[in-house]
Design a protein around this motif. Structure first.
Motif, mmCIF file in Angstrom:
data_model
loop_
_atom_site.group_PDB
_atom_site.id
_atom_site.type_symbol
_atom_site.label_atom_id
_atom_site.label_comp_id
_atom_site.label_asym_id
_atom_site.label_seq_id
_atom_site.Cartn_x
_atom_site.Cartn_y
_atom_site.Cartn_z
ATOM 1 N N THR A 179 0.977 11.314 0.888
ATOM 2 C CA THR A 179 1.905 10.219 1.161
ATOM 3 C C THR A 179 1.300 9.221 2.130
ATOM 4 O O THR A 179 1.811 8.109 2.277
ATOM 5 C CB THR A 179 3.227 10.728 1.759
ATOM 6 O OG1 THR A 179 2.963 11.393 2.996
ATOM 7 C CG2 THR A 179 3.907 11.685 0.806
ATOM 8 N N SER A 219 3.339 9.277 -4.962
ATOM 9 C CA SER A 219 4.088 9.594 -3.742
ATOM 10 C C SER A 219 4.509 8.322 -3.018
ATOM 11 O O SER A 219 5.672 8.174 -2.603
ATOM 12 C CB SER A 219 3.237 10.472 -2.814
ATOM 13 O OG SER A 219 2.960 11.716 -3.407
ATOM 14 N N VAL A 220 3.566 7.394 -2.849
ATOM 15 C CA VAL A 220 3.903 6.142 -2.171
ATOM 16 C C VAL A 220 4.880 5.329 -3.020
ATOM 17 O O VAL A 220 5.823 4.719 -2.501
ATOM 18 C CB VAL A 220 2.635 5.325 -1.862
ATOM 19 C CG1 VAL A 220 3.005 3.985 -1.226
ATOM 20 C CG2 VAL A 220 1.718 6.101 -0.925
ATOM 21 N N LEU A 250 8.315 6.558 -2.366
ATOM 22 C CA LEU A 250 8.846 6.024 -1.110
ATOM 23 C C LEU A 250 9.338 4.594 -1.297
ATOM 24 O O LEU A 250 10.382 4.197 -0.756
ATOM 25 C CB LEU A 250 7.777 6.069 -0.020
ATOM 26 C CG LEU A 250 7.378 7.446 0.511
ATOM 27 C CD1 LEU A 250 6.219 7.311 1.493
ATOM 28 C CD2 LEU A 250 8.566 8.120 1.187
ATOM 29 N N VAL A 251 8.591 3.820 -2.058
ATOM 30 C CA VAL A 251 8.975 2.431 -2.326
ATOM 31 C C VAL A 251 10.289 2.406 -3.125
ATOM 32 O O VAL A 251 11.172 1.581 -2.861
ATOM 33 C CB VAL A 251 7.859 1.704 -3.085
ATOM 34 C CG1 VAL A 251 8.313 0.325 -3.545
ATOM 35 C CG2 VAL A 251 6.615 1.591 -2.205
ATOM 36 N N SER A 281 7.368 2.385 8.828
ATOM 37 C CA SER A 281 6.173 3.217 8.697
ATOM 38 C C SER A 281 6.300 4.487 9.518
ATOM 39 O O SER A 281 5.847 5.556 9.105
ATOM 40 C CB SER A 281 4.933 2.420 9.134
ATOM 41 O OG SER A 281 4.724 1.321 8.287
ATOM 42 N N THR A 325 8.853 6.867 7.588
ATOM 43 C CA THR A 325 8.323 7.447 6.353
ATOM 44 C C THR A 325 7.037 8.219 6.581
ATOM 45 O O THR A 325 6.610 8.987 5.708
ATOM 46 C CB THR A 325 8.059 6.349 5.314
ATOM 47 O OG1 THR A 325 7.122 5.401 5.845
ATOM 48 C CG2 THR A 325 9.341 5.626 4.948
ATOM 49 N N SER A 358 4.197 6.888 6.625
ATOM 50 C CA SER A 358 3.240 6.275 5.710
ATOM 51 C C SER A 358 3.176 4.781 5.983
ATOM 52 O O SER A 358 4.182 4.079 5.828
ATOM 53 C CB SER A 358 3.658 6.523 4.253
ATOM 54 O OG SER A 358 2.907 5.722 3.364
ATOM 55 N N SER A 389 1.477 2.570 4.240
ATOM 56 C CA SER A 389 1.591 1.853 2.967
ATOM 57 C C SER A 389 3.025 1.883 2.445
ATOM 58 O O SER A 389 3.560 0.864 1.985
ATOM 59 C CB SER A 389 0.630 2.444 1.933
ATOM 60 O OG SER A 389 0.791 3.844 1.822
ATOM 61 N N GLY A 390 3.670 3.043 2.502
ATOM 62 C CA GLY A 390 5.045 3.144 2.038
ATOM 63 C C GLY A 390 5.995 2.325 2.888
ATOM 64 O O GLY A 390 6.832 1.568 2.372
ATOM 65 N N THR A 412 5.433 -1.496 2.355
ATOM 66 C CA THR A 412 5.963 -1.989 1.081
ATOM 67 C C THR A 412 7.476 -2.057 1.099
ATOM 68 O O THR A 412 8.074 -3.014 0.588
ATOM 69 C CB THR A 412 5.499 -1.095 -0.081
ATOM 70 O OG1 THR A 412 4.074 -0.954 -0.037
ATOM 71 C CG2 THR A 412 5.879 -1.705 -1.415
#
Length: 483
Positions: free
Chosen positions: A233, A342-343, A346-347, A385, A388, A390, A392-393, A396
């Protein structure tokens, strides 16, 4: 009730993800819980809102996940990452062990090597160096994180990290957005991190602290399912694929090893600054191409072409070392799938939350934060961030929900979108390094240390240094604009 549902859904996602449950299950479950509290149609939110947003994320960014993981695997199997690490060790020696680890990590990740691949190669090198220099092994994770997960992820202009690519479709920017501010932020993160680690080393020597003994190995971390779930993730490589393929028994000369990294940076720059700006892409406005524009896709195109060119270069110059090329390429391709899904999940979770009526309260709170759009954008990226685990997740989710709003605010306040890009990426790369972050759990497992032993130093180099750099970028950007 809607806001309570959002908090409960998010709490369940964070709680169970930290305990190793798959985000592929948790993200839709958390989204449905939030939707249920808001009395919204559950199936419609799952199949239309959640899956639509997740699919859109994959359509935009899966090529970067795929080529990034493939490039990292081929660099590892060709012995190139090891060659670069060994070169830094030989050049700087045990007298500058911390600097050698940091610079080796920075070189390979800025050149496009996936994070877990870098962890796996750097940890044994760092362990040998630290033991030879009598530096406590508890400082290893912080040194590796500083080199791989701070300025080369979020600040250095042109970094091919997925986090640096995410704002490009939203703001119409390139990987080299706000290069001057990015370089300043990088210098702050690197200088502060090295200062802290050298201070910690000196303090350990004065107190007579021994190097210590790690209680695990990088190999055991690869087989750890908790590490795998959290790692996928956080970044773009599935640890389960690290041992598949065949690693070369010999390493290439340093110039051969470094050439693909140079190609990534060079081609990325040429595509962003010269090739694509001169390219006639008016056809993209047609419905068959998604009715989009070059500014929306050009940044991703630059990174994709750079990684593809580097992969071809790497294979050509290392063909004799890649004795199981198909297996290595299969492993690299497979390593991209779980992180991307996975990401994307999350999005999808974020899209459902943003679609709920109660999210208007959250939006108003974010936009009411004092200090202007740059500060509120940094806070939004930071908070999501952090929650989550993450970058990146979380980034976004923030931009999906608030990106158009910030573009309007930028137009009203005369803010260059490139400045929004750099603030958003650096912001996402600060509080994402909380204890449940997959990269943090991974590096601790690979180094054989624990949160109790090593996490405070990670806080200093990955969070405190990044926040100082973020504040500097916001202040300089507010006063002087983007540069």
């Amino acid at each position: 009730m809607g806001l309570i549902g959002i908090l409960i859904g998010l709490g369940l996602l964070v709680w169970f993800a930290f305990r190793g449950w798959s985000v592929l299950l948790l993200a839709p479950a958390g989204a449905l819980v939030a939707a249920a509290f808001a009395r919204e149609p559950l199936l419609a939110h799952w199949t239309q809102t959640f899956m639509g947003s997740a699919a859109h994320f994959l359509a935009q960014f899966f090529p970067i996940f795929l080529l990034g993981a493939l490039f990292g695997k081929l660099m590892e199997d060709s012995g190139s990452v090891t060659a670069i690490s060994n070169a830094m060790t030989e050049r700087l020696g045990k007298e500058h062990a911390i600097l050698a680890v940091v610079l080796a990590g920075a070189i390979v990740t800025y050149g496009g090597v996936s994070l877990f691949v870098a962890f796996f190669v750097l940890a044994p090198m760092a362990g040998a160096l630290f033991r030879a220099a009598a530096i406590p092994l508890r400082l290893m994770p912080a040194a590796i994180v500083l080199g791989t997960s701070t300025f080369t992820m979020s600040a250095l202009p042109g970094t091919p990290a997925i986090q640096n690519a995410i704002p490009m479709p939203f703001f119409g920017t390139t990987p080299f957005a706000a290069p001057g501010l990015g370089i300043i932020a990088s210098a702050i993160m690197l200088s502060f991190g090295l200062w802290w680690l050298n201070r910690a080393e000196t303090s350990a020597r004065l107190s007579g602290e021994s190097a210590g003994v790690a209680d695990t190995t990088a190999d055991s971390a690869v087989d750890n399912e908790l590490v795998r779930e959290l790692a996928t993730t956080a970044r773009e490589f599935d640890p389960a694929e690290i041992h598949r393929g065949h690693r070369s028994e010999t390493s290439p000369p340093i110039l051969v090893a470094a050439l693909p990294l140079i190609v990534v940076v060079g081609v990325n720059f040429l595509m962003s600054m010269f090739v694509l700006p001169r390219h006639d892409a008016a056809f993209l406005a047609e419905p068959q191409w998604g009715a989009t524009s070059l500014s929306a896709v050009g940044g991703v195109w630059s990174v994709v072409v750079a990684l593809f060119t580097a992969i071809v270069t790497l294979i050509i110059i290392n063909r004799q070392r890649l004795t199981a090329l198909r297996e290595s390429m299969d492993a690299g391709a497979n390593a991209s799938v779980l992180p991307a899904l996975s990401v994307a999940s999350l999005v999808g979770f974020g899209a459902v939350v943003a679609a709920l009526p109660a999210f208007a309260t959250v939006r108003e709170w974010v936009l009411s934060i004092g200090g202007g759009p740059l500060v509120s954008l940094a806070v939004a990226a930071n908070v999501l961030s952090a929650l989550t685990g993450s970058a990146s997740g979380g980034l976004t989710i923030a931009l999906d929900a608030l990106g158009p709003t910030y573009m309007n605010l930028a137009a009203q306040h005369g803010i260059d979108p490139a400045l929004l890009h750099r603030v958003a990426v650096i912001g996402a790369g600060t509080l994402d390094s909380l204890p449940h972050n997959g990269a943090i759990v991974s590096v601790l497992a690979v180094c054989g240390t624990t949160h109790r032993e090593s996490y405070f130093d990670i806080i200093m180099v990955a969070i405190v240094g990044a926040i100082i750099a973020l504040a500097a970028v916001i202040i300089l950007g507010t006063v002087f604009g983007s540069f």
